[in-house]
Enzyme design. Structure first.
Site, PDB file in Angstrom:
ATOM      1  N   LYS A  28       0.912  -1.221  -0.192  1.00  0.00           N
ATOM      2  CA  LYS A  28      -0.400  -0.067  -0.254  1.00  0.00           C
ATOM      3  C   LYS A  28       0.785   1.228  -0.078  1.00  0.00           C
ATOM      4  CE  LYS A  28      -2.011   1.111   4.289  1.00  0.00           C
ATOM      5  NZ  LYS A  28      -1.024   2.355   3.815  1.00  0.00           N
ATOM      6  N   THR A  29       1.968   1.307   1.079  1.00  0.00           N
ATOM      7  CA  THR A  29       2.821   2.398   0.992  1.00  0.00           C
ATOM      8  C   THR A  29       3.830   2.758  -0.349  1.00  0.00           C
ATOM      9  OG1 THR A  29       2.567   2.183   3.967  1.00  0.00           O
ATOM     10  CG2 THR A  29       4.601   3.865   2.245  1.00  0.00           C
ATOM     11  N   ASP A 212      -4.082   8.522   3.046  1.00  0.00           N
ATOM     12  CA  ASP A 212      -3.457   7.113   2.935  1.00  0.00           C
ATOM     13  C   ASP A 212      -4.439   6.625   4.300  1.00  0.00           C
ATOM     14  OD1 ASP A 212      -2.413   4.233   3.552  1.00  0.00           O
ATOM     15  OD2 ASP A 212      -0.608   5.786   4.440  1.00  0.00           O
ATOM     16  N   GLU A 213      -4.427   5.129   4.615  1.00  0.00           N
ATOM     17  CA  GLU A 213      -5.609   4.492   6.223  1.00  0.00           C
ATOM     18  C   GLU A 213      -6.513   5.317   5.807  1.00  0.00           C
ATOM     19  OE1 GLU A 213      -4.342   2.216   7.082  1.00  0.00           O
ATOM     20  OE2 GLU A 213      -2.906   2.528   7.375  1.00  0.00           O
ATOM     21  N   ARG A 587      -0.174 -10.121  10.779  1.00  0.00           N
ATOM     22  CA  ARG A 587       0.668  -9.391  11.272  1.00  0.00           C
ATOM     23  C   ARG A 587       1.788 -10.791  11.199  1.00  0.00           C
ATOM     24  NH1 ARG A 587      -0.049  -5.626   9.931  1.00  0.00           N
ATOM     25  NH2 ARG A 587      -2.246  -7.022   9.259  1.00  0.00           N
TER      26      ARG A 587
END
Length: 620
Positions: A28-29, A212-213, A587
């Site tokens: 995503k980033t 973002d987010e 995670r």
């Protein structure tokens, strides 16, 4: 920059709003950063791109990536910021339109709590136990974007009328020429909404708005985005499957209804997970399929060999003992301790694990602990700097006037408060008392010393001011008296002060330094201390979001706990609990262990329905 076909399609999109639905570990980033670099390469000036992140840490990381990719200096990306940071820059430039005078002070949680306590206990004659609830409701009201309407729906806390408390609180902030974090957003919204020329000015300044987010935006942030967006140039990235912050006011419906809100929008999906083994990814897919309200996607991974195990225990002590032994086995296989984490829904679950780790000599590190600027010694020293710059800040003055101890107690503060009139603050009253020699000699001398320090540091650079405070107050000697953890704690606190001096040296004025320090505090849950590579990590699920580990132990997977009993009454709350479990599962890179106990704190609870759902998926 190397991109997948899905990522590249999103990056080159133009001409309409776009939403990138990015699965866990899907880059995503990387995609968002590549989008900005693509715009710059296409001729857009970096200064005309407003890119919103949700933490200062994320903003800094993105700026450094952009510097590396584009070759441009850091100063060319002034609007890669959090909502609060971007809005504060706008607000302080135009604060006079809202009845404030520059410089504008940002109150932190400590200062807010002092004011609310004064209102609840001193003005409204209610028990101090209601202070926390009142603060929460005021914050919720502001983040809703419509405080009056919110208080119509939530009028009371403990027999206290919230609208009255809100009015007194806002007046107290205005009298001190201060805002809190929520006001930064609310007042900027008011400024842009009610002053069309200012709104036009900023719309014309930004060619593109990137968020973002996006799944974590609240109603107020969504409204701000609409006010700042121009010509449909909106690019949002996020994952509704990881929307876990409704308790902070976030509203996942903005994400889910994006195509309805922007009929010409294009939706892109990033479905390849580069973090986790496919065995873990498929379990996560099957888990989230139980949520009715979600964006469709089917995540996958090219990596294989993931381990997913479910374990049930009699009680939490047995559970903790097994986890400790498994950690030692994994360590013997070559896994580093810092690449392992124990995750739990609520903090109380950590105790049996802390106890068994200590007894077995396994070092551990608590993620999401107290932030750097919230540590006592940092708040004390910054309190002096704040009081020097903002003379009306009675909260900071009260904090430092007897720190280190000078014999100035509550009685003296009360006498000074009685001398206040009009817009006077405690510092004004103190100066008057010193001029008129109204105080006993010992108190007079102590207060004179405090005021001398404040006057001396007011025009110093931040690092010089900090050194002066430490030297003239004898603060390092004070450390020895209040550090209860012995030499190790003293050393840790001294190292914190050394780090403070390093941070302060980057700024030239106290005001610039204090503004940055205040805004950094918004990174709630961000961990400031780097964990030792010899320590196992422990964290709540919320604190672990955005992180990744080779081995993940999700413990306390029982009904009433995960899902939490407070979140079992409505479908939307239960779905958020399932998203929390999804975040826990994703995670893990290779090893995932999900644990439940029949008895915790001596109370019986059945295994979590989420574990049953995962168990069912594993049998398919």
């Amino acid at each position: 920059m190397e991109l997948t076909d899905q990522q590249r399609a999103a990056v080159v999109h133009a001409g309409s709003p776009a939403l990138v639905v990015a699965g866990a570990g899907s880059g995503k980033t990387r995609t968002l950063t590549a989008k900005i670099a693509h715009l710059v390469a296409g001729g857009c000036e970096p200064e005309r791109i407003l890119a919103i992140t949700f933490t200062n840490k994320a903003a800094d990381e993105m700026k450094f990536r952009l510097v590396r990719i584009t070759g441009l200096p850091l100063s060319r990306f002034p609007w890669v910021r959090t909502y609060h940071s971007a809005c504060f820059r706008i607000l302080k430039a135009h604060c006079r339109l809202l009845g404030f005078d520059p410089p504008l002070q940002v109150y932190d949680t400590y200062q807010q709590k002092k004011i609310v306590k004064e209102i609840v206990v001193g003005r409204m004659n209610r028990d101090k136990k209601h202070v926390g609830a009142v603060m929460t409701e005021i914050s919720n009201a502001k983040n809703s974007g419509a405080p009056a309407a919110y208080f119509d729906q939530h009028p009371w806390v403990g027999g206290l009328r919230l609208a009255d408390a809100f009015g007194l609180y806002e007046r107290a902030l205005k009298d001190r020429n201060a805002v809190d974090f929520d006001n930064i957003l609310l007042l900027t919204r008011d400024l842009l909404r009610d002053h069309t020329e200012i709104c036009r000015q900023y719309r014309e300044r930004f060619d593109y708005l990137l968020v973002d987010e996006y799944q974590d935006t609240n109603n107020l942030q969504e409204e701000l985005s609409r006010l700042l967006m121009r010509d449909g140039n909106l690019f949002c990235v996020g994952d509704d499957w990881q929307a876990i912050y409704s308790f902070r006011g976030s509203n996942v419906d903005h994400f889910l209804s994006f195509a309805t809100a922007y009929p010409d929008a294009k939706i892109y999906r990033l479905e390849q997970n580069f973090r986790s083994a496919d065995e873990i990814v498929q379990i996560a897919n099957d888990l989230i399929d139980h949520n009715a309200h979600r964006m469709e996607k089917r995540c996958f991974s090219d990596q294989r060999g993931g381990v997913v195990e479910l374990h049930s225990f009699f009680d939490d002590k047995e559970e903790a003992g097994w986890v400790a032994r498994k950690i030692q086995v994994l360590e013997s296989m070559g896994l580093r301790r810092d690449r392992m984490v124990v995750l739990y829904r609520t903090k109380f679950c950590s105790l049996p694990f802390e106890q068994v780790f200590r007894s077995r000599g396994i070092p551990y590190h608590m993620l999401g602990g107290r932030g750097f600027f919230e540590r006592k010694e940092i708040m004390d020293i910054n309190g002096y700097l704040t009081a020097a710059v903002f003379s009306k800040d009675d909260v900071s003055f009260e904090r430092i006037v007897n720190t280190p101890k000078r014999g100035i107690g509550p009685g003296t503060i009360a006498k000074l408060a009685q001398m206040k009139s009009g817009t006077m603050g405690l510092q004004d009253a103190t100066r008057q008392a010193l001029r008129e020699k109204l105080l006993p000699p010992k108190i007079y001398k102590a207060l004179e010393q405090v005021m001398t320090v404040l006057d001396e540091i007011r025009d110093m650079n931040p690092a010089e001011a900090i050194r002066t405070v430490i030297e003239q107050t004898g603060y390092m000697d004070h450390l020895l008296h209040y550090a209860k953890g012995g030499a190790m704690e003293v050393t840790a606190r001294e190292e914190n002060i050394e780090q403070l001096l390093h941070v302060a040296a980057a700024k030239t004025t106290l005001l610039d330094y204090l503004e940055e320090a205040a805004l950094v505090k918004e990174d709630k849950g961000e961990d400031d201390g780097a964990p030792s590579d010899l320590a196992v990590n422990m964290a709540t699920v919320h604190a672990a979001k955005g992180l990744e580990f080779q081995a993940v132990f999700v413990v306390g997977c029982e009904e009433q706990l995960f899902p939490h009993w407070r979140s079992m009454e409505t479908e939307s709350a239960l779905e958020e609990e399932r998203r929390l479990m999804y975040v826990s599962v994703t995670r893990a890179e290779k090893y995932l262990y999900l644990c439940s106990s029949s008895y915790r704190k001596g109370q019986y609870n059945p295994r979590s329905r989420f574990i049953d759902e995962i168990d069912e998926a594993m049998d398919l």
